[in-house]
Design a protein around this motif. Structure first.
Motif, PDB file in Angstrom:
ATOM      1  N   CYS A  85      65.562   5.903  53.747  1.00  0.00           N
ATOM      2  CA  CYS A  85      65.059   6.554  52.531  1.00  0.00           C
ATOM      3  C   CYS A  85      63.626   7.036  52.725  1.00  0.00           C
ATOM      4  O   CYS A  85      63.283   8.155  52.318  1.00  0.00           O
ATOM      5  CB  CYS A  85      65.138   5.593  51.339  1.00  0.00           C
ATOM      6  N   LYS A 123      69.439  10.606  46.701  1.00  0.00           N
ATOM      7  CA  LYS A 123      70.083  10.093  45.484  1.00  0.00           C
ATOM      8  C   LYS A 123      71.216   9.138  45.838  1.00  0.00           C
ATOM      9  O   LYS A 123      71.372   8.070  45.240  1.00  0.00           O
ATOM     10  CB  LYS A 123      70.606  11.251  44.629  1.00  0.00           C
ATOM     11  N   VAL A 126      69.711   5.837  47.370  1.00  0.00           N
ATOM     12  CA  VAL A 126      69.085   4.978  46.352  1.00  0.00           C
ATOM     13  C   VAL A 126      70.152   4.281  45.515  1.00  0.00           C
ATOM     14  O   VAL A 126      70.030   3.110  45.181  1.00  0.00           O
ATOM     15  CB  VAL A 126      68.102   5.805  45.491  1.00  0.00           C
ATOM     16  N   ARG A 127      71.234   5.011  45.205  1.00  0.00           N
ATOM     17  CA  ARG A 127      72.329   4.383  44.465  1.00  0.00           C
ATOM     18  C   ARG A 127      72.985   3.288  45.307  1.00  0.00           C
ATOM     19  O   ARG A 127      73.345   2.220  44.808  1.00  0.00           O
ATOM     20  CB  ARG A 127      73.354   5.429  44.040  1.00  0.00           C
ATOM     21  N   LYS A 130      70.867   0.226  45.158  1.00  0.00           N
ATOM     22  CA  LYS A 130      71.078  -0.508  43.907  1.00  0.00           C
ATOM     23  C   LYS A 130      72.380  -1.300  43.958  1.00  0.00           C
ATOM     24  O   LYS A 130      72.429  -2.471  43.564  1.00  0.00           O
ATOM     25  CB  LYS A 130      71.110   0.451  42.720  1.00  0.00           C
ATOM     26  N   TYR A 140      65.706   1.373  40.146  1.00  0.00           N
ATOM     27  CA  TYR A 140      66.655   2.463  40.392  1.00  0.00           C
ATOM     28  C   TYR A 140      66.462   3.589  39.388  1.00  0.00           C
ATOM     29  O   TYR A 140      66.428   4.764  39.761  1.00  0.00           O
ATOM     30  CB  TYR A 140      68.086   1.932  40.328  1.00  0.00           C
ATOM     31  N   GLU A 144      65.367   7.269  40.429  1.00  0.00           N
ATOM     32  CA  GLU A 144      66.372   8.302  40.161  1.00  0.00           C
ATOM     33  C   GLU A 144      65.830   9.390  39.238  1.00  0.00           C
ATOM     34  O   GLU A 144      66.098  10.576  39.430  1.00  0.00           O
ATOM     35  CB  GLU A 144      67.615   7.647  39.545  1.00  0.00           C
ATOM     36  N   SER A 145      65.032   9.003  38.245  1.00  0.00           N
ATOM     37  CA  SER A 145      64.473  10.023  37.344  1.00  0.00           C
ATOM     38  C   SER A 145      63.489  10.925  38.082  1.00  0.00           C
ATOM     39  O   SER A 145      63.448  12.134  37.857  1.00  0.00           O
ATOM     40  CB  SER A 145      63.801   9.374  36.135  1.00  0.00           C
ATOM     41  N   LEU A 147      63.648  11.591  41.311  1.00  0.00           N
ATOM     42  CA  LEU A 147      64.471  12.443  42.171  1.00  0.00           C
ATOM     43  C   LEU A 147      65.096  13.583  41.381  1.00  0.00           C
ATOM     44  O   LEU A 147      65.185  14.712  41.861  1.00  0.00           O
ATOM     45  CB  LEU A 147      65.562  11.617  42.865  1.00  0.00           C
ATOM     46  N   ASN A 148      65.520  13.287  40.161  1.00  0.00           N
ATOM     47  CA  ASN A 148      66.068  14.343  39.309  1.00  0.00           C
ATOM     48  C   ASN A 148      65.011  15.380  38.965  1.00  0.00           C
ATOM     49  O   ASN A 148      65.297  16.587  38.943  1.00  0.00           O
ATOM     50  CB  ASN A 148      66.676  13.756  38.026  1.00  0.00           C
TER      51      ASN A 148
END
Length: 167
Positions: A85, A123, A126-127, A130, A140, A144-145, A147-148
């Motif tokens: 990552c 993404k 990272v998932r 988690k 997470y 994730e936010s 990354l979005n």
């Protein structure tokens, strides 16, 4: 009229931050709390040049956040999943900076598509972290936010380049 002598501090313990004081009759130790650390001031945005792009700052902050998470990663996964990552994040910053310095829209679009693939891979990784219980749900959601957000910025930049290409 005599005034009492004031305490004289004549030594300091460097390790425990104590002051060793004495007056003529006895000596005693004063404990002094360690100095408060001042928090680092917020980073100043780079003015001008390729580093002044908002997506660079987003991915930069995401890497700083990921680096703090990586310290508490389980040792078994730290050098595989965690480092993968980290590598993808650093490569994303590099590709965005390269794309920013390219003049032709077609070449720029190719680099941005590579960055998009890296962010999609991030993404997924990272998932996976988690699901493997390497990071908490709260961590997470924060990663994730970000990354979005980076993906939305990248998508807008790509759409802008595609619209200028067709026009």
């Amino acid at each position: 009229m005599r005034f009492p002598r004031q305490n004289r501090c004549h030594a300091e313990n460097k390790f425990s931050k104590e002051l060793i004081c004495s007056n003529n009759s006895f000596s005693f130790r004063l404990w002094r709390p360690p100095p408060q650390r001042k928090f680092e001031p917020e980073r100043k945005l780079l003015r001008g040049g390729p580093g002044d792009i908002p997506i660079v700052h987003t991915i930069y902050d995401l890497y700083a956040q990921w680096n703090q998470i990586l310290v508490k990663f389980p040792k078994v996964q730290r050098y595989t999943l965690g480092e993968t990552c980290s590598r993808h994040l650093l490569l994303s910053i590099e590709l965005v900076l390269v794309a920013a310095s390219i003049a032709t829209p077609m070449d720029k679009l190719k680099k941005l598509k590579e960055v998009s693939a890296k962010i999609d891979m991030l993404k997924l990784l990272v998932r996976l972290a988690k699901d493997c219980k390497c990071i908490t749900n709260e961590q997470y959601l924060k990663v994730e936010s970000r990354l979005n957000d980076a993906g939305k910025m990248l998508g807008g930049w790509m759409k802008h380049l595609e619209s200028t290409k067709s026009a």
